[in-house]
Design a protein around this motif. Structure first.
Motif, PDB file in Angstrom:
ATOM      1  N   GLU A   1      13.983  -5.266  64.860  1.00 54.16           N
ATOM      2  CA  GLU A   1      15.297  -5.600  65.403  1.00 54.16           C
ATOM      3  C   GLU A   1      16.398  -4.921  64.589  1.00 54.16           C
ATOM      4  OE1 GLU A   1      18.093  -9.483  66.413  1.00 54.16           O
ATOM      5  OE2 GLU A   1      16.423  -9.699  65.017  1.00 54.16           O
ATOM      6  N   SER A   2      16.257  -4.926  63.283  1.00 52.18           N
ATOM      7  CA  SER A   2      17.249  -4.291  62.416  1.00 52.18           C
ATOM      8  C   SER A   2      17.315  -2.790  62.682  1.00 52.18           C
ATOM      9  CB  SER A   2      16.900  -4.561  60.950  1.00 52.18           C
ATOM     10  OG  SER A   2      17.800  -3.898  60.108  1.00 52.18           O
ATOM     11  N   ARG A   3      16.139  -2.150  62.797  1.00 55.99           N
ATOM     12  CA  ARG A   3      16.112  -0.709  63.075  1.00 55.99           C
ATOM     13  C   ARG A   3      16.710  -0.415  64.448  1.00 55.99           C
ATOM     14  NH1 ARG A   3      11.086  -1.032  60.219  1.00 55.99           N
ATOM     15  NH2 ARG A   3       9.969  -1.427  62.153  1.00 55.99           N
ATOM     16  N   LEU A   4      16.394  -1.245  65.417  1.00 61.01           N
ATOM     17  CA  LEU A   4      16.943  -1.035  66.762  1.00 61.01           C
ATOM     18  C   LEU A   4      18.458  -1.222  66.780  1.00 61.01           C
ATOM     19  CD1 LEU A   4      14.219  -2.790  68.936  1.00 61.01           C
ATOM     20  CD2 LEU A   4      14.748  -0.351  68.873  1.00 61.01           C
ATOM     21  N   GLN A   5      18.958  -2.207  66.044  1.00 63.30           N
ATOM     22  CA  GLN A   5      20.400  -2.430  65.992  1.00 63.30           C
ATOM     23  C   GLN A   5      21.099  -1.235  65.353  1.00 63.30           C
ATOM     24  OE1 GLN A   5      22.044  -5.072  67.512  1.00 63.30           O
ATOM     25  NE2 GLN A   5      23.710  -3.643  67.171  1.00 63.30           N
ATOM     26  N   THR A   6      20.483  -0.654  64.326  1.00 66.27           N
ATOM     27  CA  THR A   6      21.041   0.537  63.689  1.00 66.27           C
ATOM     28  C   THR A   6      21.112   1.687  64.695  1.00 66.27           C
ATOM     29  OG1 THR A   6      20.221  -0.132  61.519  1.00 66.27           O
ATOM     30  CG2 THR A   6      20.717   2.202  61.815  1.00 66.27           C
ATOM     31  N   ALA A   7      20.050   1.858  65.463  1.00 60.58           N
ATOM     32  CA  ALA A   7      20.029   2.918  66.481  1.00 60.58           C
ATOM     33  C   ALA A   7      21.076   2.658  67.561  1.00 60.58           C
ATOM     34  CB  ALA A   7      18.629   3.021  67.100  1.00 60.58           C
ATOM     35  N   ILE A   8      21.201   1.420  67.991  1.00 63.26           N
ATOM     36  CA  ILE A   8      22.199   1.071  69.007  1.00 63.26           C
ATOM     37  C   ILE A   8      23.610   1.365  68.496  1.00 63.26           C
ATOM     38  CG2 ILE A   8      23.298  -0.887  70.182  1.00 63.26           C
ATOM     39  CD1 ILE A   8      20.408  -2.056  70.459  1.00 63.26           C
ATOM     40  N   ASP A   9      23.878   0.988  67.252  1.00 60.81           N
ATOM     41  CA  ASP A   9      25.193   1.246  66.665  1.00 60.81           C
ATOM     42  C   ASP A   9      25.473   2.745  66.615  1.00 60.81           C
ATOM     43  OD1 ASP A   9      25.487  -1.480  66.353  1.00 60.81           O
ATOM     44  OD2 ASP A   9      25.031  -1.470  64.199  1.00 60.81           O
ATOM     45  N   TRP A  10      24.463   3.534  66.215  1.00 66.38           N
ATOM     46  CA  TRP A  10      24.639   4.979  66.149  1.00 66.38           C
ATOM     47  C   TRP A  10      24.957   5.537  67.530  1.00 66.38           C
ATOM     48  CZ3 TRP A  10      22.627   9.362  68.321  1.00 66.38           C
ATOM     49  CH2 TRP A  10      22.977  10.572  67.715  1.00 66.38           C
ATOM     50  N   TRP A  11      24.194   5.115  68.554  1.00 71.73           N
ATOM     51  CA  TRP A  11      24.420   5.613  69.912  1.00 71.73           C
ATOM     52  C   TRP A  11      25.778   5.159  70.441  1.00 71.73           C
ATOM     53  CZ3 TRP A  11      22.395   9.578  72.073  1.00 71.73           C
ATOM     54  CH2 TRP A  11      21.108   9.995  71.733  1.00 71.73           C
ATOM     55  N   ASP A  12      26.214   3.956  70.107  1.00 71.86           N
ATOM     56  CA  ASP A  12      27.548   3.508  70.523  1.00 71.86           C
ATOM     57  C   ASP A  12      28.624   4.421  69.954  1.00 71.86           C
ATOM     58  OD1 ASP A  12      26.632   1.399  72.044  1.00 71.86           O
ATOM     59  OD2 ASP A  12      27.042  -0.130  70.514  1.00 71.86           O
ATOM     60  N   ASN A  13      28.517   4.720  68.658  1.00 72.48           N
ATOM     61  CA  ASN A  13      29.489   5.614  68.022  1.00 72.48           C
ATOM     62  C   ASN A  13      29.431   7.015  68.630  1.00 72.48           C
ATOM     63  OD1 ASN A  13      30.481   3.643  66.276  1.00 72.48           O
ATOM     64  ND2 ASN A  13      28.983   4.120  64.702  1.00 72.48           N
ATOM     65  N   TYR A  14      28.240   7.522  68.831  1.00 69.89           N
ATOM     66  CA  TYR A  14      28.063   8.851  69.426  1.00 69.89           C
ATOM     67  C   TYR A  14      28.676   8.890  70.829  1.00 69.89           C
ATOM     68  CZ  TYR A  14      25.689  13.015  71.198  1.00 69.89           C
ATOM     69  OH  TYR A  14      25.410  14.233  71.748  1.00 69.89           O
ATOM     70  N   SER A  15      28.387   7.871  71.617  1.00 69.44           N
ATOM     71  CA  SER A  15      28.909   7.796  72.978  1.00 69.44           C
ATOM     72  C   SER A  15      30.433   7.727  72.981  1.00 69.44           C
ATOM     73  CB  SER A  15      28.326   6.569  73.682  1.00 69.44           C
ATOM     74  OG  SER A  15      28.905   6.405  74.948  1.00 69.44           O
ATOM     75  N   ARG A  16      30.996   6.940  72.069  1.00 70.24           N
ATOM     76  CA  ARG A  16      32.442   6.812  71.976  1.00 70.24           C
ATOM     77  C   ARG A  16      33.070   8.162  71.610  1.00 70.24           C
ATOM     78  NH1 ARG A  16      32.669   2.169  70.300  1.00 70.24           N
ATOM     79  NH2 ARG A  16      31.849   2.532  68.211  1.00 70.24           N
ATOM     80  N   ASP A  17      32.464   8.861  70.637  1.00 66.43           N
ATOM     81  CA  ASP A  17      32.965  10.179  70.237  1.00 66.43           C
ATOM     82  C   ASP A  17      32.911  11.166  71.393  1.00 66.43           C
ATOM     83  OD1 ASP A  17      33.371   9.175  67.691  1.00 66.43           O
ATOM     84  OD2 ASP A  17      31.586  10.141  66.817  1.00 66.43           O
ATOM     85  N   LYS A  18      31.799  11.172  72.113  1.00 63.30           N
ATOM     86  CA  LYS A  18      31.650  12.098  73.241  1.00 63.30           C
ATOM     87  C   LYS A  18      32.621  11.743  74.368  1.00 63.30           C
ATOM     88  CE  LYS A  18      28.821  14.777  71.372  1.00 63.30           C
ATOM     89  NZ  LYS A  18      29.307  16.080  70.953  1.00 63.30           N
ATOM     90  N   SER A  19      32.891  10.472  74.575  1.00 62.82           N
ATOM     91  CA  SER A  19      33.854  10.058  75.601  1.00 62.82           C
ATOM     92  C   SER A  19      35.250  10.550  75.243  1.00 62.82           C
ATOM     93  CB  SER A  19      33.863   8.535  75.754  1.00 62.82           C
ATOM     94  OG  SER A  19      32.652   8.092  76.297  1.00 62.82           O
ATOM     95  N   GLU A  20      35.592  10.467  73.957  1.00 62.97           N
ATOM     96  CA  GLU A  20      36.897  10.965  73.511  1.00 62.97           C
ATOM     97  C   GLU A  20      36.983  12.473  73.694  1.00 62.97           C
ATOM     98  OE1 GLU A  20      37.346   9.563  69.496  1.00 62.97           O
ATOM     99  OE2 GLU A  20      37.507   7.474  70.139  1.00 62.97           O
ATOM    100  N   GLU A  21      35.911  13.194  73.347  1.00 67.57           N
ATOM    101  CA  GLU A  21      35.885  14.641  73.534  1.00 67.57           C
ATOM    102  C   GLU A  21      36.022  14.990  75.014  1.00 67.57           C
ATOM    103  OE1 GLU A  21      32.497  16.536  71.693  1.00 67.57           O
ATOM    104  OE2 GLU A  21      32.824  15.460  69.810  1.00 67.57           O
ATOM    105  N   LEU A  22      35.343  14.241  75.872  1.00 63.35           N
ATOM    106  CA  LEU A  22      35.415  14.477  77.310  1.00 63.35           C
ATOM    107  C   LEU A  22      36.839  14.252  77.816  1.00 63.35           C
ATOM    108  CD1 LEU A  22      34.141  15.052  80.057  1.00 63.35           C
ATOM    109  CD2 LEU A  22      33.512  12.621  80.170  1.00 63.35           C
ATOM    110  N   ALA A  23      37.485  13.181  77.367  1.00 61.89           N
ATOM    111  CA  ALA A  23      38.853  12.898  77.796  1.00 61.89           C
ATOM    112  C   ALA A  23      39.796  14.026  77.372  1.00 61.89           C
ATOM    113  CB  ALA A  23      39.326  11.564  77.225  1.00 61.89           C
TER     114      ALA A  23
END
Length: 110
Positions: free
Chosen positions: A55-77
């Motif tokens: 669960e801890s490893r998965l939460q770390t991965a989820i957090d990373w993907w959230d940040n990555y997705s947010r960054d890519k959304s900003e770049e797209l905008a």
């Protein structure tokens, strides 16, 4: 471990020491049953610990993907805004505006 085995373990773990002794005395459970219960409970605790680590490893991965997705959304905008500005200039130029006028007007069209 089958669901039935899990239910049996839950039932046996809920017993008091006196209940366990009375079941052994009555012959319903043997000492070996309680030894097996102890071993199974150790397996369950190990599995629980492993699942917590997962669960801890998965939460770390989820957090990373959230940040990555947010960054890519900003770049797209930003890219969409750049495209929109460039499209305005292209439309203006295609409607008869000249590059000279564009330079004279500065960034009004850009």
């Amino acid at each position: 471990m089958t669901p039935e085995q899990i239910e049996e373990i839950k039932y046996m773990l809920s017993m008091t020491k006196e209940q366990c002794e009375s079941f052994v005395d009555a012959g319903e459970y043997s000492d070996q049953d309680f030894i097996d219960l102890y071993a199974a409970s150790k397996e369950l605790l190990a599995a629980l610990e492993e699942s917590k680590q997962d669960e801890s490893r998965l939460q770390t991965a989820i957090d990373w993907w959230d940040n990555y997705s947010r960054d890519k959304s900003e770049e797209l905008a930003e890219a969409q805004q750049t495209i929109a500005r460039q499209q305005k200039v292209i439309d203006w130029y295609e409607s008869g505006g000249s590059m000279g006028e564009l330079v004279e007007e500065g960034s009004d069209k850009a």
